[in-house]
Design an enzyme around this catalytic site. Sequence first.
Site, PDB file in Angstrom:
ATOM      1  CE1 TYR A  65      -3.600  -2.103   4.961  1.00  0.00           C
ATOM      2  CE2 TYR A  65      -3.000   0.127   4.300  1.00  0.00           C
ATOM      3  CZ  TYR A  65      -3.522  -1.114   3.989  1.00  0.00           C
ATOM      4  OH  TYR A  65      -3.943  -1.381   2.706  1.00  0.00           O
TER       5      TYR A  65
ATOM      6  CE  LYS B 213      -1.505  -4.108   2.920  1.00  0.00           C
ATOM      7  NZ  LYS B 213      -1.747  -5.437   2.311  1.00  0.00           N
TER       8      LYS B 213
ATOM      9  CB  SER C 117      -0.901   0.013   1.231  1.00  0.00           C
ATOM     10  OG  SER C 117      -1.576   1.249   1.348  1.00  0.00           O
TER      11      SER C 117
END
Length: 306
Positions: free
Chosen positions: A167, A171, A154
């Site tokens: 997150y 990622k 991401s």
Amino acid sequence: MTGTKSLQDKVIIVTGAGRGIGSEIALLCAAEGAKVVVNDPGVAADGSGTSAAPAEEVVEEIKKRGGTAVANFETVAEAIPASRIVKAATDHFGRLDGVVNNAGILRDMIFHRMSVEAFESVIKVHLMGSFYVSHAAARLFREQESGSFVHFTSTSGLVGNFGQANYAAAKLGIVGLSKSIALDMNRFNVRSNCISPFAWSRMIGTIPTETEAEKARVAKLQQMGPEKIAPVAAYLLSEASKEVTGQIFAVRMNEIFLMSQSRPLRSVHRGEGWTPQTIAEHAMPALKPSFYKLDRSADIFSWDAI
């Protein structure tokens, strides 16, 4: 499901395939001739609960279109259940040719308020889950000297975003994992690449829409369907990509970007070495023009999707 099929008779695992991007990848892989393991424990966006329905519905749709698929409900967040996803492929179809590590959850929170549990749970699903499934599949790929991994990263990790330390860390960790797999397994004709998607999904649906600017941003994201991501994943799983490995591709509507990887920008040196004082006086002023700003993904991809 007619015409040239790029994945004919290949066996593909897609994790998190019950909804969104994962389901679109599973559907396209099946349309391209693959036998698909549709993995999804049916959890909510934050990882809570379970349901067989999402995976079963995707399998039913694949079969309705004339394809072949089997549902699997194991979690990727633990090593033994993750290994059973790989076993499901070999038990049902006799081999494995590709793995799409797409499963994910979100527990967004500004960093100083983020709980340890929220950080660890996101790392477990995204980063550890990608490792567990890949590690189980790697032994098969080594023996048959072929295979392809497609991992989902991401721009939250590649560039940055607010409230997503867990997150983003997961990622960006996936990028390092993918590159290491590509390096270690290239000799066995095994490929490993990353996709960074821009697409509307239930995880993106957690973005706040309190201000007019936030509402406008979400409206633009909603135009970017998950079906736009699937062709790149299917390509990377196919033999047409046999010379593509260790790369990061961002996909946004009809745009495909090759993303950069960390390399030196500029350097300074002093023959006598450095002190804290000379670093302050010489090194930092020389390097500062090349510093990265505290950009977010939206700052870098600031134009409307094409």
